[in-house]
Design a protein around this motif. Sequence first.
Motif, PDB file in Angstrom:
ATOM      1  N   ARG A  63      59.853  77.271  13.595  1.00  0.00           N
ATOM      2  CA  ARG A  63      59.301  77.489  12.265  1.00  0.00           C
ATOM      3  C   ARG A  63      60.419  77.388  11.238  1.00  0.00           C
ATOM      4  O   ARG A  63      61.395  78.126  11.334  1.00  0.00           O
ATOM      5  CB  ARG A  63      58.647  78.871  12.224  1.00  0.00           C
ATOM      6  CG  ARG A  63      57.662  79.038  11.100  1.00  0.00           C
ATOM      7  CD  ARG A  63      56.942  80.360  11.201  1.00  0.00           C
ATOM      8  NE  ARG A  63      55.729  80.252  12.004  1.00  0.00           N
ATOM      9  CZ  ARG A  63      54.731  81.137  11.916  1.00  0.00           C
ATOM     10  NH1 ARG A  63      54.827  82.161  11.097  1.00  0.00           N
ATOM     11  NH2 ARG A  63      53.654  80.997  12.662  1.00  0.00           N
TER      12      ARG A  63
ATOM     13  N   GLU B 224      55.128  73.286  15.356  1.00  0.00           N
ATOM     14  CA  GLU B 224      56.119  74.360  15.393  1.00  0.00           C
ATOM     15  C   GLU B 224      56.595  74.645  16.822  1.00  0.00           C
ATOM     16  O   GLU B 224      57.723  75.095  17.031  1.00  0.00           O
ATOM     17  CB  GLU B 224      55.560  75.620  14.725  1.00  0.00           C
ATOM     18  CG  GLU B 224      55.590  75.474  13.202  1.00  0.00           C
ATOM     19  CD  GLU B 224      54.849  76.591  12.467  1.00  0.00           C
ATOM     20  OE1 GLU B 224      54.967  76.638  11.231  1.00  0.00           O
ATOM     21  OE2 GLU B 224      54.159  77.396  13.123  1.00  0.00           O
TER      22      GLU B 224
ATOM     23  N   LYS C 210      49.634  72.613  12.951  1.00  0.00           N
ATOM     24  CA  LYS C 210      50.858  73.293  12.530  1.00  0.00           C
ATOM     25  C   LYS C 210      51.515  73.987  13.728  1.00  0.00           C
ATOM     26  O   LYS C 210      52.718  73.866  13.952  1.00  0.00           O
ATOM     27  CB  LYS C 210      50.515  74.303  11.427  1.00  0.00           C
ATOM     28  CG  LYS C 210      51.708  74.960  10.764  1.00  0.00           C
ATOM     29  CD  LYS C 210      51.285  75.648   9.470  1.00  0.00           C
ATOM     30  CE  LYS C 210      52.468  76.206   8.705  1.00  0.00           C
ATOM     31  NZ  LYS C 210      52.919  77.509   9.179  1.00  0.00           N
TER      32      LYS C 210
END
Length: 464
Positions: free
Chosen positions: A116, A111, A107
Amino acid sequence: MKPRADSRRIAGRILPWALGGIALIVGVTALILATSDGARKAATAQVVDRMADAAEGFMTQATPVDAHALAPNIYQARGVANTHLIDTGDSVVIFDTGLAIQATRQKRALEELVGRKPVSHVILSHSHQDHVGGTQFWAEPETTIIAHREFSEEQRYLKALEPYFHDRNRRLFPWIPEDPIVRGPLSFGHVVPTETIRNGMPHRFTQGGFRFEVLPTPGAEGLDNLSLWLPDQRILFVGDTLGPIFPQFPNIFTMRGEKMRKPMEYIESLDQLIALDAELLVPGHLAPTRGAREIREGLTRIRDAVQYVHDETVKGMNAGKTVWELMEEIQLPSELALSQVHGRVSWGVRSIWEYYATWFHYDSTTELYPVPVREVYADLAGLAGVQALADRGRLALERGELVKALHFCEIALAAEPQAREALEVQRDALKRLLERAQAGFETTYEIVWLTSEIEMTESALAVR
Ligand SMILES: [Zn+2]
């Protein structure tokens, strides 16, 4: 066609790890303390990071996490299983969420590339832990979680049989934790889809100008497989529908256990995928394949190979042949040759047989009763003599009849588990089978099983 040596090597390395990883996660769970949702997520992320650090040795050896662009606005985070992100502008769509202990790293890596953003959809290719482990880190209250209609049932039975499957996995991968931890946020079995897709009914939606088609593609890796098609980019994400390397003979049966898979349903799924004419094929593990022609040829070969094995099995059943004869006889013709790294054709034959005809093979009345032939082994050994059986085993070994050699040893060892000569013949027969497997199809499961059996025989020999 011989698969590329490097893919085979990578597949050999990644597969045991991926499977073992499934069980490793379970061990992480014990460390998590659940409090409020936000605090829980943060605490979970921290623990996951620590576990990931601890597992760094395996990680770097197998597949370290990194992220890169596959196409404009389309990204892949690599790991034991891949996580994909489609940047639709104001929000993102995620396809598969990886192994839980790699998920926060995946993640973060994604990002770093896109920033985000809110997550509009999480689409899950199937319920296996290496594809859904990070769902809790991506899903927000507004996120639509899309899965196959069979997802929850597949997740349910895998959870219900978790201790059983854990023990089986441990035979293949002895380094995974001794006991599965069955509770806590990182344990398996908590994903609740908010939208489900039925077979024959693809789900289409548009997000930020991107067109998405979620296709039910059951068959090769369970009843709950989904693929994601981006028609404008001609990119096809298949999860494990085609297995880890492309093209390969599919795992329509898995030695780890799990339910039978339906060969004809799989053929329909493949027909559907062939018709798309994808230009980029993105699997759940390892690297994508580029090029419409290569993709079409590979998919067609897989479809034709499964159809061939299916039809030959059915023909043999109708001709009165035994499953053992058919396992021996049915081979892929050279024009349909495929890698069998993930599953052997002979195992496919047996699973197609048992899928249609179940476990009663009409071989013997004894099949109907809970008294296996092993129950008379010790008496047989008493009659024949343990030494005589070991000698016959050695003779079979010398003739290259390796499985017969194992039968003789198993009868002898039922009477005398430490019988040295029988153990030695068993070890040698297993080693020869391993050599054959390595020089032949290089089927990962067969290799890890034989390796584990050799180790067990050697430790029995070491006991004095
Ligand atoms: Zn997988």
